[in-house]
Design an enzyme around this catalytic site. Sequence first.
Site, PDB file in Angstrom:
ATOM      1  N   HIS A 125      -0.700  -5.615   3.018  1.00 55.62           N
ATOM      2  CA  HIS A 125      -1.870  -6.467   3.234  1.00 55.62           C
ATOM      3  C   HIS A 125      -1.495  -7.908   2.908  1.00 55.62           C
ATOM      4  O   HIS A 125      -0.897  -8.168   1.858  1.00 55.62           O
ATOM      5  CB  HIS A 125      -3.026  -6.038   2.324  1.00 55.62           C
ATOM      6  CG  HIS A 125      -3.988  -5.117   2.985  1.00 55.62           C
ATOM      7  ND1 HIS A 125      -4.286  -3.853   2.495  1.00 55.62           N
ATOM      8  CD2 HIS A 125      -4.744  -5.269   4.110  1.00 55.62           C
ATOM      9  CE1 HIS A 125      -5.184  -3.278   3.304  1.00 55.62           C
ATOM     10  NE2 HIS A 125      -5.468  -4.112   4.274  1.00 55.62           N
ATOM     11  N   CYS A 183      -7.232  -0.692   8.845  1.00 50.43           N
ATOM     12  CA  CYS A 183      -5.921  -0.754   8.186  1.00 50.43           C
ATOM     13  C   CYS A 183      -5.524   0.612   7.637  1.00 50.43           C
ATOM     14  O   CYS A 183      -4.457   1.143   7.930  1.00 50.43           O
ATOM     15  CB  CYS A 183      -5.953  -1.765   7.034  1.00 50.43           C
ATOM     16  SG  CYS A 183      -6.021  -3.463   7.601  1.00 50.43           S
ATOM     17  N   GLU A 228       0.839  -1.205   0.000  1.00 52.10           N
ATOM     18  CA  GLU A 228       0.000   0.000   0.000  1.00 52.10           C
ATOM     19  C   GLU A 228       0.874   1.256   0.000  1.00 52.10           C
ATOM     20  O   GLU A 228       1.718   1.422   0.870  1.00 52.10           O
ATOM     21  CB  GLU A 228      -0.916   0.008   1.231  1.00 52.10           C
ATOM     22  CG  GLU A 228      -1.840  -1.213   1.352  1.00 52.10           C
ATOM     23  CD  GLU A 228      -2.957  -1.247   0.313  1.00 52.10           C
ATOM     24  OE1 GLU A 228      -3.114  -0.256  -0.440  1.00 52.10           O
ATOM     25  OE2 GLU A 228      -3.670  -2.269   0.261  1.00 52.10           O
TER      26      GLU A 228
END
Length: 198
Positions: A167, A148, A86
């Site tokens: 993730h 998250c 991410e």
Amino acid sequence: MDSNSNTVVVTGFGPFRQHLVNSSWEAVKEMSKLGLGENIDLHIMQLPVAYQKAKDLICKIWGTLQPLLTVHIGLASSSKAIIILEQCGKNKGYKEMDVCGFCPEDGCCLLDGPEKIESTINMKTLWKNISVEGIDVVYSRDAGRYICDYAYYTSLYYGNGKAAFIHVPPLSKLVTADFLGKALQIIILEMLKQCGEK
């Protein structure tokens, strides 16, 4: 440099919904057994799937440990067997309740914060430079607007971008905690190369 230049914090999340065992925390525990080399002072920590509690713990990480890098690992419950890097965290759009039944005021992480914050780790470069055998690794700019994303944004804000988020998929016969632990070690060591270049 104001950070403790050899401290790295890696977090995983606790149980939520049907996930009584959260693969992110299992993977972090396995990775910590492998370590990140002898000159890295590795700290691991479990974050609860609760907005405010996770935020408080993240503020504490940056306030007390002042790490070179904090890497947050989260479970992508819908994901196929892939690992997702991410790039950024978003400030708004948090409408889902956490395990405490709480939802952030105005669906917002920090009232006067920027819309999104990018990690100082270039995930595209990272993605090009690593290969993890047996699993696909993908690049993403949307961490999903739940704990998250919220935790990532908080960490990017208080850590001046020196945070990263990965993730991981749920555990399965093929994707074991041990396997994910090794994958995290490979990825985080590559992240640390970028920190060293700066």
